[in-house]
Design an enzyme around this catalytic site. Sequence first.
Site, PDB file in Angstrom:
ATOM      1  N   ASP A  96       0.810  -0.734   0.261  1.00 55.74           N
ATOM      2  CA  ASP A  96      -0.044   0.041   0.052  1.00 55.74           C
ATOM      3  C   ASP A  96       1.370   1.275   0.290  1.00 55.74           C
ATOM      4  O   ASP A  96       2.017   1.527   0.640  1.00 55.74           O
ATOM      5  CB  ASP A  96      -0.993  -0.253   1.014  1.00 55.74           C
ATOM      6  CG  ASP A  96      -0.504  -0.046   2.685  1.00 55.74           C
ATOM      7  OD1 ASP A  96       1.081  -0.871   2.569  1.00 55.74           O
ATOM      8  OD2 ASP A  96      -0.661   0.800   3.492  1.00 55.74           O
ATOM      9  N   GLU A 158       0.070  -1.034   5.731  1.00 55.94           N
ATOM     10  CA  GLU A 158       1.156  -0.512   6.506  1.00 55.94           C
ATOM     11  C   GLU A 158       1.348   0.747   6.743  1.00 55.94           C
ATOM     12  O   GLU A 158       0.921   1.400   7.782  1.00 55.94           O
ATOM     13  CB  GLU A 158       2.636  -0.586   5.791  1.00 55.94           C
ATOM     14  CG  GLU A 158       3.405  -0.255   7.238  1.00 55.94           C
ATOM     15  CD  GLU A 158       4.057   0.716   7.021  1.00 55.94           C
ATOM     16  OE1 GLU A 158       4.647   0.949   7.567  1.00 55.94           O
ATOM     17  OE2 GLU A 158       3.267   1.685   5.653  1.00 55.94           O
TER      18      GLU A 158
END
Length: 453
Positions: A96, A158
């Site tokens: 991400d 994250e």
Amino acid sequence: MTAPLSDEAIAAGAAELMPSLVDQVVRLSRIPSVATTGFPAEPLLEAHALVVDELRAAGVEHVEELLLDGMTAPTVLADVPGPPGAPTVLMYTHYDVVPAGDEALWSSPPFEPQVGADRVVGRGVADSKANIAAMTGALRLYGGKPPVTLRFVLEGHEEFGSVFEEHPQQSPQTYAADAIVIADVGSVRPGQPTLTIGLRGSVTVTVEARTLASDKHSGQFGGAAPDARTALVRALASLHDEHGALVVPGLRREPWTGTAYTDDEFRELAEVLPGVPLVGDGDLGSRIWSGPAVTIIGFDAPPTSAPLNAVASSAKAVLNLRVHPAQPALEAGEALAAYLRAQTPFGITLDVTVGEAGNGILTPTGGPAFRAAERALATAWGAPAGTMALGGSIPIVMAFHEAQPAAEKILFGASDGYSNMHGPDERLLLDELRRTVVAMATFWRELASTERD
């Protein structure tokens, strides 16, 4: 069993793979895989699917997906067995990214990666899609049969956090390993191989001043009625001396002896305006890595575009305290709170509370995995590996440490201090990517050949 690859074979193989690895970074970075409220789920799931495809193309046969309540996209858990008795290495990074921010500040569209002679520019190229390419590239060098047992843990949440951070403690055996490589960092500067060995902790402290039952007209009451904002500003100003050095007792600080930025490098990276001095005292490393820092991250006041002629009845500020990697964050937060409670600006008592706290970590540097990583980075970059710390925190590092305290934590990756991660024109240097592939493949070989204690 596949014979260990020589330095020459690894270097030649990494160079040959570079066109396909750059293509992989570009394909991954075209996907706006932002995992937070207000962004669509489809790109995140598309990035997840591409990551799985790349792992399988590199020779991974066993892939699991961990989807916990509250997660949009799964964490990928992929296993590659090594020879019998070989050490186990967990390889972690994430797919991400943070949002692009103001696209007007970019020289090219953030999710249309631009490949130049020596770099790729685009959101997520350095943080952290290059590290996915580096991992799959290193595995491809071994034809999918590495000299160690590998467990890839590739997360999709994250940047903004998720319940995944709690999973290592809930299921520690899932993350059992001799060494855990967190590839979410990079080198201090291009061409300087660097292992990150410390992450500062973080704690939030809220301080409030209350002086009147309600706001009062500044013309009628100003001059005698105590203004809460003025009192709070006075208390906050007491945290630092005239040079900007923090004066709060009880906060751990030590000199930094590893690799560090020069003052000029730091000024450039921080975009300090001409004529504005750096603050604090002592070596730069202790100011940003191995010592505390307090930042006012919230302050209640009318905006300058809409000022109010009133004596403030209350005022509140939120402080972020960054903590020495080895000091418990809550302990440091209480030290800051005690200092503020002792301040009575104009005789006014302050209300202080300690909020969310997350410990930092200082990783040991003498174990077999660390020594193997030092050799691997020195081989990849042709220079001795230095050590640095990060002023920010990476919560998953502490989560892995709590779940597997005996596993060595090794932090390195394909970015560098000039990558401008989270900013406009984020960039990845192609040479740093190639060397990271070499470093990962060499690390696996070196650790496999090390006689374990």
